[in-house]
Structures are given as structure tokens and as C-alpha cells.
Design an enzyme around this catalytic site. Structure first.
Site, PDB file in Angstrom:
ATOM      1  N   ARG A  73      -6.716  64.833  39.594  1.00  0.00           N
ATOM      2  CA  ARG A  73      -6.338  63.559  40.220  1.00  0.00           C
ATOM      3  C   ARG A  73      -7.087  62.397  39.598  1.00  0.00           C
ATOM      4  NH1 ARG A  73      -3.368  64.413  45.104  1.00  0.00           N
ATOM      5  NH2 ARG A  73      -3.280  62.183  45.390  1.00  0.00           N
ATOM      6  N   HIS A 117       3.434  51.148  56.360  1.00  0.00           N
ATOM      7  CA  HIS A 117       3.451  52.506  56.912  1.00  0.00           C
ATOM      8  C   HIS A 117       4.382  52.541  58.127  1.00  0.00           C
ATOM      9  CE1 HIS A 117       1.997  56.515  57.753  1.00  0.00           C
ATOM     10  NE2 HIS A 117       1.899  56.165  59.021  1.00  0.00           N
TER      11      HIS A 117
HETATM   12  C1  GAR Z   1       8.781  53.358  54.008  1.00  0.00           C
HETATM   13  O1  GAR Z   1       9.263  53.526  55.302  1.00  0.00           O
HETATM   14  C2  GAR Z   1       7.251  53.327  54.011  1.00  0.00           C
HETATM   15  O2  GAR Z   1       6.721  52.783  55.172  1.00  0.00           O
HETATM   16  C3  GAR Z   1       6.954  54.796  53.903  1.00  0.00           C
HETATM   17  O3  GAR Z   1       7.868  55.285  52.990  1.00  0.00           O
HETATM   18  C4  GAR Z   1       9.087  54.553  53.128  1.00  0.00           C
HETATM   19  C5  GAR Z   1       9.534  54.155  51.750  1.00  0.00           C
HETATM   20  O4  GAR Z   1      10.815  53.631  51.780  1.00  0.00           O
HETATM   21  N1  GAR Z   1       5.584  55.008  53.484  1.00  0.00           N
HETATM   22  C6  GAR Z   1       4.815  55.964  53.950  1.00  0.00           C
HETATM   23  O5  GAR Z   1       5.200  56.823  54.737  1.00  0.00           O
HETATM   24  C7  GAR Z   1       3.386  55.949  53.440  1.00  0.00           C
HETATM   25  N2  GAR Z   1       2.529  56.726  54.251  1.00  0.00           N
HETATM   26  P1  GAR Z   1      11.441  52.896  50.514  1.00  0.00           P
HETATM   27  O6  GAR Z   1      11.168  53.767  49.284  1.00  0.00           O
HETATM   28  O7  GAR Z   1      12.916  52.818  50.827  1.00  0.00           O
HETATM   29  O8  GAR Z   1      10.796  51.557  50.399  1.00  0.00           O
END
Ligand code: GAR
Length: 223
Positions: A73, A117
């Protein structure tokens, strides 16, 4: 924080998936004069992220660093940081970026990495926030935008907005309604960061008034 200046802040966006939040940010920047930022690079941890296609269609440079192409990583984060830093961003925006970043990456932009989030933090951290909220039977969940620190979904909260859980919700339906909220809240918070309107005291984030418009006289076409 980014200095209050007439020069738009340079924004790097990291994505892993569909990139609908990236699109919402690009649309906001296009339609809001004075937003105070421009997206200069989109990075991803996978080469099939639809967000990369959105970026290319918008003429934005892209970079991809896959974890599996690196020995560990640490090496992956160093490579990602190097590629992103080449475009000299002032702020880094995590828009559905589904890998945890440590100081190896975050130290490049202290206090200037922002995340969206899909829950009301501190409830339901991690990669399955919507599913876990449903499984827990909560009646209210939502969207949180926060500054990123080294702990998962933990840094100082900038803004939150609630979304009601409906009896017939499944993960996809609920997530779509949360995303509708994110698409408004997230660009708003990115703009505040870009314009230097966030003051952070410990865990408390205060939104400062908008900077005064420049006192400089408008340019005329005679000079
Ligand atoms: C979003 O809902 C964001 O909040 C979530 O992934 C989705 C991405 O959507 N992020 C997480 O869960 C981070 N922990 P997108 O690719 O359509 O923007």
C-alpha cells in the site's frame, strides 16, 4: 486552507466508481461563476471507473494507480500522490474513492482533503454505509461531507443532510436518494474549501462569510 484569492483553486478528484459526484462538481463549476475552483486532474484506483470516462469527456487529465500493480500500500500511495501532485492541486476531493489513504498520501495536502460519505457520521463508517443503515433499521440516514484525517470516515464534519428511510427501500433505492442530496451538498462544501471559507478548530468546522468581490476595476476592451 486555500488562500482567498482571485485565482481558482486547483482541484484533484479521486474516484473508484460511477463518478456521479464528480459530474455534479463539474456541473456546479460550469454553472457557478465565482465557484473558486477548477478540476485539474481525476485519479482512480481502477481503470474501469466510469468517473474516468466522465473526466476524459470533460477534457480533464486522468491518472490510474491500481493497488495490485504495487508491492504494498505504501508504494501504491506514493505512486498515486506523485501522479496527482504533478498537476499541482491545492485541494483533493474524494468522490466515491473506495480505498483508505494514510499519511503517505494525505501529508501532501494537510487539511485540504475532503470526502463525501453516504451516512450521518459517526454512524456507519466504511464501504457499506447504506446497507448497514438499512440492516440496523434506522429511520433517518443521510450525507456527510468532512475533511479527511488518517482514520476512516472520521475527520472534522463540514456539513450533513438527512434522508428518510422508507419502508420499501432497498440499498440501491436508498443510495440513489442519498446521492441526490450529495450532488448538492458536496459541491457546495468543495466550493467553501476552495474559497478558503472553512475554519477548523479541533473537530469543529465553521463556515466563514464569502470573500468580498475583488476591488479591482473591471477590465475594458480598450487596453
Ligand atoms: C457516494 O455515495 C459516496 O458517498 C460513496 O460512494 C458513492 C460514490 O458514488 N462513498 C463512500 O461510501 C466512501 N466511504 P459516485 O461514484 O456515483 O459519485
Amino acid at each position: 486552507m486555500t488562500a482567498r484569492s482571485a485565482t481558482p483553486a486547483r482541484i484533484a478528484v479521486l474516484v473508484s466508481g460511477s463518478g456521479s459526484n464528480l459530474q455534479a462538481l463539474l456541473d456546479r463549476i460550469a454553472h457557478e461563476p465565482g465557484f473558486g475552483g477548477e478540476v485539474v486532474v481525476v485519479g482512480a484506483d481502477r481503470d474501469d471507473a466510469l468517473g474516468l470516462t466522465r473526466a476524459r469527456e470533460a477534457g480533464i487529465p486522468t491518472v490510474v494507480q491500481r493497488l495490485r500493480d504495487h508491492p504494498d500500500r505504501e508504494a501504491w500511495e506514493q505512486a498515486l500522490r506523485h501522479d496527482v501532485a504533478e498537476q499541482r492541486p491545492d485541494v483533493v476531493v474524494l468522490a466515491g474513492f473506495m480505498k483508505i489513504l494514510s499519511a503517505t498520501f494525505l501529508d501532501g495536502w494537510p487539511g485540504r482533503v475532503i470526502n463525501t460519505h453516504p451516512s450521518l457520521l459517526p454512524a456507519f463508517r466504511g464501504a457499506h454505509a447504506v446497507r448497514e443503515a438499512l440492516e440496523h433499521g434506522v429511520k433517518l440516514t443521510g450525507s456527510t461531507v468532512h475533511l479527511v484525517d488518517e482514520l476512516v470516515d472520521h475527520g472534522p464534519i463540514i456539513a450533513q443532510r438527512a434522508v428518510e428511510v422508507r419502508p420499501d427501500d432497498d440499498e440501491e433505492r436508498l443510495h440513489e436518494r442519498i446521492k441526490t442530496v450529495e450532488h448538492d451538498l458536496f459541491p457546495t462544501c468543495v466550493g467553501l474549501l476552495c474559497r478558503g471559507q472553512l475554519r477548523v478548530d479541533g473537530r469543529t468546522v465553521t463556515v466563514l462569510p464569502a470573500p468580498e468581490p475583488s476591488a479591482a476595476p473591471p477590465l475594458t476592451d480598450q487596453e
